[in-house]
Scaffold this active site. Structure first.
Site: not given
Length: 196
Positions: A78, A138, A179
Site C-alpha cells: 500500500k 491509498y 478489529d
C-alpha cells in the site's frame, strides 16, 4: 520528492517501509504537488510497482482501522496518504525471517504535510484518526481478497505500538467488530498467519 527510511522507537531501521513526501509548490493562491509519478516512485522503492486498486476511507476522530494485511496468494502492498485531516499510520513487520519481525514504525500523515507511507507486502497496517475527520487514500498492489485477509489486535502488548492517544483529547478509540476481535501477534504466528 523526499524519501526517508523509518526507525522503530528503539532506533532500529526496518527495511521496506518508506516515508515519501512530494515537493509542493505554493503561493498566496494555494498549492500544487504531484501526488503520484510512476517513474519517481519506482526509483524511490527500487522496484517496478503496478497498483491494482485505489481505496478511500473517511473516519472521525478516534477511529482506529487495523492492523490489516493479506497473505498469499493475494498479498497487498500500500501507498497511503491523508488528503483531509491527519492520522497516525503504522506498519508492523510480520515477516518471520526478518530480524525486525514484530517491530513497528509510524508516522503522522496529514493533508498539511502531504507525506505518504509505502508499506510493502509482509507488513500489517493500521492508522488512528487524530483530527476531527480524516480521509485516507491509498493505492494497493494486489486486489482485496476476503480469503487472504487477516488482522492483528491493535493494542497487543507484545507489539507495544505507541499510539498517540493523548492527541485525541479524551476521545475514545473506536474499532470495527472485526478489529476488536482480532487475535494478538503470537496467536497469529501460531496459526500460521504471518509471512515466511
Amino acid at each position: 520528492m523526499n524519501v526517508e527510511t523509518l526507525q522503530t522507537s528503539q532506533g532500529t531501521t526496518i527495511s521496506g517501509p518508506l516515508l515519501i513526501t512530494p515537493r509542493a509548490f505554493g503561493d498566496d493562491r494555494g498549492w500544487f504537488f504531484e501526488s503520484w509519478n510512476q517513474t519517481r516512485f519506482n526509483e524511490a522503492v527500487g522496484q517496478s510497482v503496478e497498483f491494482s486498486q485505489d481505496n478511500h476511507s473517511r473516519s472521525i476522530q478516534g477511529v482506529l482501522r487495523g492492523l490489516h494485511y493479506q497473505l498469499a496468494p493475494e498479498p497487498q502492498a500500500k501507498l497511503v496518504r491523508s488528503s483531509v485531516g491527519s492520522v497516525f499510520d503504522v506498519a508492523i513487520d510480520i515477516r518471520q525471517t526478518s530480524p525486525t519481525c514484530g517491530q513497528w514504525v509510524g508516522a503522522v500523515l496529514s493533508a498539511e504535510n502531504k507525506a505518504q507511507l509505502w508499506i510493502p507486502e509482509g507488513f500489517a497496517h493500521g492508522f488512528l484518526t487524530l483530527s476531527a475527520v480524516a480521509e485516507v487514500q491509498y493505492k494497493a498492489r494486489g486486489f482485496w481478497n476476503k480469503a487472504c485477509e487477516r488482522a492483528i489486535r491493535w493494542d497487543d502488548p507484545s507489539l507495544a505500538i505507541d499510539w498517540p492517544q493523548a492527541e485525541l483529547n479524551g476521545t475514545a478509540i473506536s474499532l470495527s467488530d472485526k478489529d476488536a476481535e482480532a487475535p494478538d501477534f503470537l496467536s497469529a504466528k501460531a496459526a500460521g498467519d504471518l509471512f515466511p
